[in-house]
Enzyme design. Structure first.
Site, PDB file in Angstrom:
ATOM      1  N   THR A  57       2.511  -1.407   6.388  1.00 40.38           N
ATOM      2  CA  THR A  57       1.059  -0.710   6.499  1.00 40.38           C
ATOM      3  C   THR A  57       0.067  -1.040   7.661  1.00 40.38           C
ATOM      4  OG1 THR A  57       1.330   0.095   4.272  1.00 40.38           O
ATOM      5  CG2 THR A  57      -0.709   0.746   5.275  1.00 40.38           C
ATOM      6  N   ASP A 105       5.491 -13.943   3.263  1.00 41.32           N
ATOM      7  CA  ASP A 105       6.421 -13.993   4.374  1.00 41.32           C
ATOM      8  C   ASP A 105       6.272 -15.447   4.772  1.00 41.32           C
ATOM      9  OD1 ASP A 105       3.700 -13.402   4.934  1.00 41.32           O
ATOM     10  OD2 ASP A 105       4.827 -11.282   5.980  1.00 41.32           O
ATOM     11  N   GLY A 146       0.071 -15.312   2.953  1.00 37.63           N
ATOM     12  CA  GLY A 146       1.208 -14.265   2.835  1.00 37.63           C
ATOM     13  C   GLY A 146       2.414 -14.898   2.284  1.00 37.63           C
ATOM     14  N   THR A 164       6.901  17.259  23.813  1.00 36.42           N
ATOM     15  CA  THR A 164       5.760  16.712  23.099  1.00 36.42           C
ATOM     16  C   THR A 164       6.362  15.985  21.994  1.00 36.42           C
ATOM     17  OG1 THR A 164       4.365  18.600  23.471  1.00 36.42           O
ATOM     18  CG2 THR A 164       3.594  17.326  21.524  1.00 36.42           C
ATOM     19  N   ASP A 189       5.101  -8.907  10.984  1.00 31.89           N
ATOM     20  CA  ASP A 189       5.187  -8.327   9.694  1.00 31.89           C
ATOM     21  C   ASP A 189       4.715  -6.939   9.871  1.00 31.89           C
ATOM     22  OD1 ASP A 189       5.284  -7.294   7.085  1.00 31.89           O
ATOM     23  OD2 ASP A 189       3.669  -8.553   6.300  1.00 31.89           O
ATOM     24  N   ASN A 241       0.772  -1.029   0.025  1.00 29.30           N
ATOM     25  CA  ASN A 241       0.133  -0.067   0.070  1.00 29.30           C
ATOM     26  C   ASN A 241       0.835   0.936  -0.046  1.00 29.30           C
ATOM     27  OD1 ASN A 241      -2.879  -1.025   0.477  1.00 29.30           O
ATOM     28  ND2 ASN A 241      -2.006  -2.065   2.051  1.00 29.30           N
TER      29      ASN A 241
END
Length: 254
Positions: free
Chosen positions: A128, A109, A107, A180, A125, A9
């Site tokens: 995204t 992998d 997958g 922050t 994994d 993605n």
């Protein structure tokens, strides 16, 4: 030589293998609106920049989770390299036994994980999406978890709040944040790493036995030093899985 193409993605990864050795790794951003011509020019430019002769490529395997790019990108690969492209499909022989509802969700992998590291195995994994995939003690792909990835979480945090700034993630061993920026960075990194450790422990409690753990995916770079040293860091697991599938199935390509 083999070219393995992994369309995610966020990025499109290219891995060149000389037999089982990954000798060149490249990537560019996933663009759902590029034309075949634009992809062709981009691929050629990528190989020129890396001083690699495209004529050395004689086999290509292609995997994608982004349907919009498939036609123009696969056409571009054929145009550039003048050879057939094998696509991952349900007819591919993987050597993975499955105890899941939909075998098409396998997958790449998993293939590399089982072939290179045996089992029982948990593959973390981190792309995204963050996924944890289980190959149990009998060699079956039998379960998985999917969560928002590290960068998705970071973007959601800053997109959904008015006052919090965007943060470029940096590896950190200093837990106590003083401002922050550090608070967001450490919250994301330590929060994600603690989630992974907790879920690995939960898997092993449910199973009743320990598993080897493989850490892979682009975001794994930021978390590997915050996770147990027993976890095996293997960033190129997907590309290696594709190469295994290519070698296993090329003779059946019509």
């Amino acid at each position: 030589m083999n070219l393995c193409v992994d369309v995610g993605n966020t990025t499109i990864g290219f891995g060149v293998f000389d037999e089982n050795n990954l000798i060149l790794k490249m990537k560019f951003q996933t663009d759902r609106y590029k034309t075949e011509t634009e992809f062709s020019l981009g691929i050629k430019d990528l190989f020129i920049k890396n001083k690699f002769d495209i004529n050395k490529i004689d086999k290509i395997i292609y995997s994608s989770v982004v349907p919009l790019v498939n036609h123009p990108l696969k056409s571009a690969l054929i145009d550039v390299f003048k050879c057939k492209v094998m696509s991952i499909s349900s007819g591919i022989k993987t050597g993975i036994m499955m105890k899941i509802d939909n075998p098409n969700e396998l997958g790449n992998d998993l293939v590399a994980g089982k072939n290179l590291y045996s089992y029982p195995l948990l593959i973390v994994d981190l792309g995204t999406a963050s996924k944890i995939l289980l190959i149990d003690k009998d060699g079956y792909f039998s379960s998985a978890l999917i969560m928002p990835g590290l960068f998705v979480s970071a973007n959601a945090l800053t997109d959904s709040t008015k006052l919090l700034p965007s943060v470029g993630l940096e590896s950190s061993r200093k837990f106590l944040a003083k401002n922050t920026i550090e608070a967001i960075n450490n919250g994301l990194l330590y929060g994600h790493s603690e989630m992974i450790k907790g879920l690995i422990n939960r898997f092993e409690e449910e199973l009743g036995y320990k598993c080897k753990v493989i850490l892979s995916g682009g975001a794994s770079f930021y978390l590997k030093d915050l996770l147990p040293s027993s976890y095996i860091y293997e960033q190129d697991l997907v590309l290696k899985g594709l190469n295994i599938l290519l070698n296993k199935n090329w003779g059946n390509l019509k």
